[in-house]
Design a protein around this motif. Structure first.
Motif, PDB file in Angstrom:
ATOM      1  N   ILE A  94      81.233  77.030 -41.076  1.00 41.03           N
ATOM      2  CA  ILE A  94      80.994  78.153 -42.003  1.00 41.03           C
ATOM      3  C   ILE A  94      82.041  79.228 -41.740  1.00 41.03           C
TER       4      ILE A  94
ATOM      5  N   ILE B  45      75.441  73.212 -32.474  1.00 40.28           N
ATOM      6  CA  ILE B  45      75.346  74.594 -32.993  1.00 40.28           C
ATOM      7  C   ILE B  45      76.756  75.149 -33.201  1.00 40.28           C
ATOM      8  N   GLY B  46      77.605  74.984 -32.187  1.00 36.20           N
ATOM      9  CA  GLY B  46      78.985  75.479 -32.279  1.00 36.20           C
ATOM     10  C   GLY B  46      79.728  74.863 -33.454  1.00 36.20           C
TER      11      GLY B  46
ATOM     12  N   THR C 232      79.404  84.398 -32.357  1.00 34.52           N
ATOM     13  CA  THR C 232      78.029  84.217 -32.845  1.00 34.52           C
ATOM     14  C   THR C 232      77.475  82.902 -32.324  1.00 34.52           C
ATOM     15  N   ALA C 233      78.314  81.862 -32.394  1.00 31.35           N
ATOM     16  CA  ALA C 233      77.871  80.539 -31.939  1.00 31.35           C
ATOM     17  C   ALA C 233      77.442  80.585 -30.476  1.00 31.35           C
TER      18      ALA C 233
ATOM     19  N   ASN D 240      81.402  77.317 -27.820  1.00 31.82           N
ATOM     20  CA  ASN D 240      82.623  77.979 -28.285  1.00 31.82           C
ATOM     21  C   ASN D 240      83.776  77.008 -28.528  1.00 31.82           C
TER      22      ASN D 240
ATOM     23  N   THR E   8      84.711  85.580 -27.104  1.00 31.46           N
ATOM     24  CA  THR E   8      83.833  84.416 -27.218  1.00 31.46           C
ATOM     25  C   THR E   8      83.320  83.954 -25.867  1.00 31.46           C
TER      26      THR E   8
ATOM     27  N   VAL F  84      78.375  76.239 -36.853  1.00 36.83           N
ATOM     28  CA  VAL F  84      78.833  77.625 -37.049  1.00 36.83           C
ATOM     29  C   VAL F  84      80.330  77.636 -37.372  1.00 36.83           C
TER      30      VAL F  84
ATOM     31  N   ILE G 130      81.965  83.347 -39.598  1.00 37.61           N
ATOM     32  CA  ILE G 130      80.931  83.687 -38.613  1.00 37.61           C
ATOM     33  C   ILE G 130      81.567  83.821 -37.235  1.00 37.61           C
TER      34      ILE G 130
ATOM     35  N   VAL H 153      83.426  75.055 -31.887  1.00 39.73           N
ATOM     36  CA  VAL H 153      83.703  75.816 -33.108  1.00 39.73           C
ATOM     37  C   VAL H 153      85.058  75.417 -33.707  1.00 39.73           C
TER      38      VAL H 153
ATOM     39  N   ILE I   5      74.044  82.347 -30.159  1.00 40.74           N
ATOM     40  CA  ILE I   5      72.950  81.502 -30.688  1.00 40.74           C
ATOM     41  C   ILE I   5      72.642  80.400 -29.666  1.00 40.74           C
TER      42      ILE I   5
ATOM     43  N   SER J  78      87.899  80.527 -38.810  1.00 40.13           N
ATOM     44  CA  SER J  78      87.941  81.551 -37.756  1.00 40.13           C
ATOM     45  C   SER J  78      89.269  82.298 -37.860  1.00 40.13           C
TER      46      SER J  78
END
Lengths: 498, 156
Positions: free
Chosen positions: A268, A261-262, A275-276, A309, A88, A265, A271, A312, A279, A328
């Motif tokens: 969900i 964004i983190g 990915t976060a 990160n 990450t 993500v 993911i 998340v 993005i 995660s």
């Protein structure tokens, strides 16, 4: 109810015992996060033997703190040594290490740590605000819905993980099948035990988790050999850290966007933080006034992934606690720890133990702040962990793993199980199978079967004809159909253009 | 047609699923066999599809194992030989535990591993002693775990 639970959570957080365990988790998370190839996932697996002997109020802050701060530790190696502590942190390298080479390592590190600490801490407020909204939804779930919630969790990990969908599904299916070893919950008839009394209670969570996650990492480390970092030590000079910290406030809009964004993500499942980070990095580049500078040592390229990160974890924790679906891989292991301690995430957690759920969110916040503060003070010293030779790390990890497996139930057969699953984990790692998906299938398999038969008995074969269940089924189907349909449309568009 | 390692792994999964299906069919209660049959059947089909995809793949290059961050791997490195050697150390450690127990096997394993990988005697011996003391202190004293004494020493 939520306010009462929040007040109770604040009181829990003031408990010196809890703070001590949380601090221990921060230290462990930072150190393991610093060691490339090991990470907080292995740390949680290795500390399972200690954790299951603790009280929940000691064990849970420890586990959550380890999960929360691993990324912060990883950013130190990413910036100073051109080696992500965890995958990450890979996006951080793109601008972090060029900054170090330009003599701005301290500034890059300051930006990484400040955005990590703030990002991880700030999103907890979003989580706390979301709890009153999540609560009525979670309470409305019945057994039939839980069947599809579990399938949805497996589907998310299988489909949205960046590997092959088929391999993701196979991994989840194998995990479910392994969980069926032992007494069947409804009939109490033994299954797949082959006459062995050891298998009657099913396989232990600890031998399986250490086998799947810790042993393969140690074996890969042994193959790699040497020291983990191969960078010139002289380059990793840390100064001007505060200038980097101020950069985060100069680019507060970017920090906020990346953090959100983190968090989204993280909510969900499947993911993942990697990915976060990409993005967040992409949007930072797109919205920048000087995108051409990205990749050459631009501080925005450090702030964006590092804000994302850490954010998340808080989102992933909310999904794990509210639905029992880990957001995660580290949360999949944390879910295993919850179950070992007798706590079942889901509606019960959000009603009977809401104060505990909120306490854990606050633990994420405080852990991130403490971790950033520790790294600010000791970054250059911490980076030296990456120069520990693998010939010292490998035997240490294997010894702790095998002793830990034995200490779980003091059964020698657990060692055999750990080694067998170590081999399986290694093969899965090599061939790109989804180990967290396998583990998730294993820990949710028993619950899945229980909910399935309860739903079948209560509502008959059409138990899924309920609004929530049908919605969940629709989402699962959409998940599977989305990728192939997208590919088909893209191919058609390509043909038309040609 | 030369099969890759990942293809053999898929074949292994398919054979295992056949065993699960046969074992499930022999079960007495439908509650016991329903989900295992269903899931093993699905996994068997998926593994078959995966095998077909691998055989039909045009490029014969070694598939790079790209796993998401949740699996902790970006890319595989090196061959199986290295893993086999490392695995042999693990199995050797396990056999040592079985025969002579944790307290003797741990220092021997740490010492042997570190020496064989070029560590100086002083560092290797110190690491072996410290690791054993740490494990003994934490597990035997603090957590009251009765560490396995080994086949040879269990009669004393």
């Amino acid at each position: 109810m939520v306010i009462e639970a929040f007040v109770q959570a604040l009181q829990n957080l003031a408990n010196p015992g809890l703070l001590l365990w949380m601090f221990g988790g921060v230290i462990v998370g930072l150190i393991f996060g610093l060691i490339p190839g090991i990470g907080s996932l292995t740390a949680i697996a290795l500390f399972f033997p200690f954790v299951f002997r603790l009280l929940p109020e000691q064990a849970l802050p420890f586990i959550v703190a380890v999960a929360a701060v691993g990324f912060t530790g990883g950013s130190v190696c990413a910036v100073l040594l051109n080696m992500p502590g965890q995958e990450t942190n890979a996006a951080t390298i793109m601008d972090g290490y060029p900054m170090t080479k330009k003599g701005e390592g301290g500034r890059a590190l300051g930006a990484a740590l400040m955005s990590s600490g703030l990002g991880g801490a700030a999103v907890v407020f979003i989580s706390l605000a979301l709890v009153p909204l999540v609560l009525p939804i979670v309470v409305a779930f019945v057994s039939a819905d839980m069947v599809f919630i579990i399938l949805l969790g497996l589907a998310f990990i299988a489909v949205l993980g960046s590997g092959s969908m088929i391999k993701g599904l196979i991994s989840g299916g194998l995990g479910l099948l392994i969980s069926f070893i032992g007494y069947q919950a409804v009939t109490l008839a033994p299954r797949f035990t082959f006459g062995s009394a050891y298998l009657y209670d099913g396989l232990g969570l600890l031998p399986l988790s250490l086998g799947l996650f810790a042993i393969p990492e140690a074996l890969e480390l042994a193959v790699r050999g040497g020291t983990i970092a191969d960078t010139d030590r002289a380059i990793a000079v840390v100064d001007n850290v505060w200038e980097g910290a101020k950069d985060v406030f100069r680019h507060w809009g970017l920090w906020l966007r990346s953090t959100i964004i983190g968090y989204i993500v993280g909510i969900i499942p499947g993911i993942g933080a990697i990915t976060a980070t990409f993005i967040a990095y992409g949007q930072a580049k797109q919205t920048s006034k000087h995108p051409e500078k990205f990749g050459t040592g631009c501080v925005e390229g450090v702030i964006a992934p590092e804000s994302a990160n850490n954010a998340v974890t808080s989102g992933a924790l909310l999904t794990t606690l509210a639905l029992g679906i880990p957001g995660s891989a580290t949360m999949a292991l944390a879910l295993g720890a919850f179950l070992m301690l007798g706590l079942i995430p889901g509606p019960e957690m959000m009603t009977k133990h809401l104060d505990l759920a909120l306490t854990l969110q606050l633990v994420v916040m405080v852990s991130n702040v403490i971790a950033a503060a520790i790294c600010f003070a000791t970054a250059s010293q911490l980076a030296k962990v990456a120069w520990i030779p693998s010939r010292i790390l490998v035997p240490l990890i294997l010894v702790i793993a095998l002793v830990g497996v034995y200490a779980y139930r003091e059964m020698f057969n657990d060692l055999i199980v750990a080694i067998v699953f170590g081999g399986l984990g290694l093969a899965m790692r090599r061939f790109g199978y989804n180990r967290p998906g396998f583990f998730l299938g294993f820990i949710l398999g028993v619950l899945f079967e229980k909910y399935f038969f309860i739903a079948l008995r209560v509502a008959g074969p059409l138990f899924f004809v309920r609004p929530i269940s049908l919605t969940l089924i629709f989402i699962i189907i959409a998940l599977f159909v989305y990728k192939p349909l997208k590919g088909l449309f893209q191919r058609r568009r390509g043909v038309q253009r040609a | 047609m030369k099969l890759k390692g990942s293809s053999y792994f898929l074949i292994f999964i398919m054979v295992s699923m056949l065993v699960v299906i046969i074992a499930s069919l022999r079960m007495e209660y439908y509650e016991s066999k329903l989900l295992p049959l269903l899931i093993s059947g699905v996994v068997f089909i998926l593994a078959g599809m995966g095998l077909r995809n691998e055989i039909m793949a045009k490029d014969g290059q070694q598939t790079k194992a790209i796993e998401d961050e949740t699996g902790g791997v970006v890319e595989t490195k090196g061959g199986w030989r290295g893993n086999l050697v490392a695995g042999a150390w693990l199995v050797g450690f396990f056999l040592a535990i079985y025969l002579i127990g944790f307290v003797v096997a741990i220092p021997l394993f740490v010492l042997a591993y570190m020496k064989s990988h070029g560590t100086r005697w002083l560092v290797a011996i110190t690491s072996a002693v410290l690791t054993t003391a740490f494990i003994y202190g934490i597990f035997e004293f603090a957590l009251k775990v009765d560490l396995y004494r080994g086949l040879l020493f269990s009669y004393y």
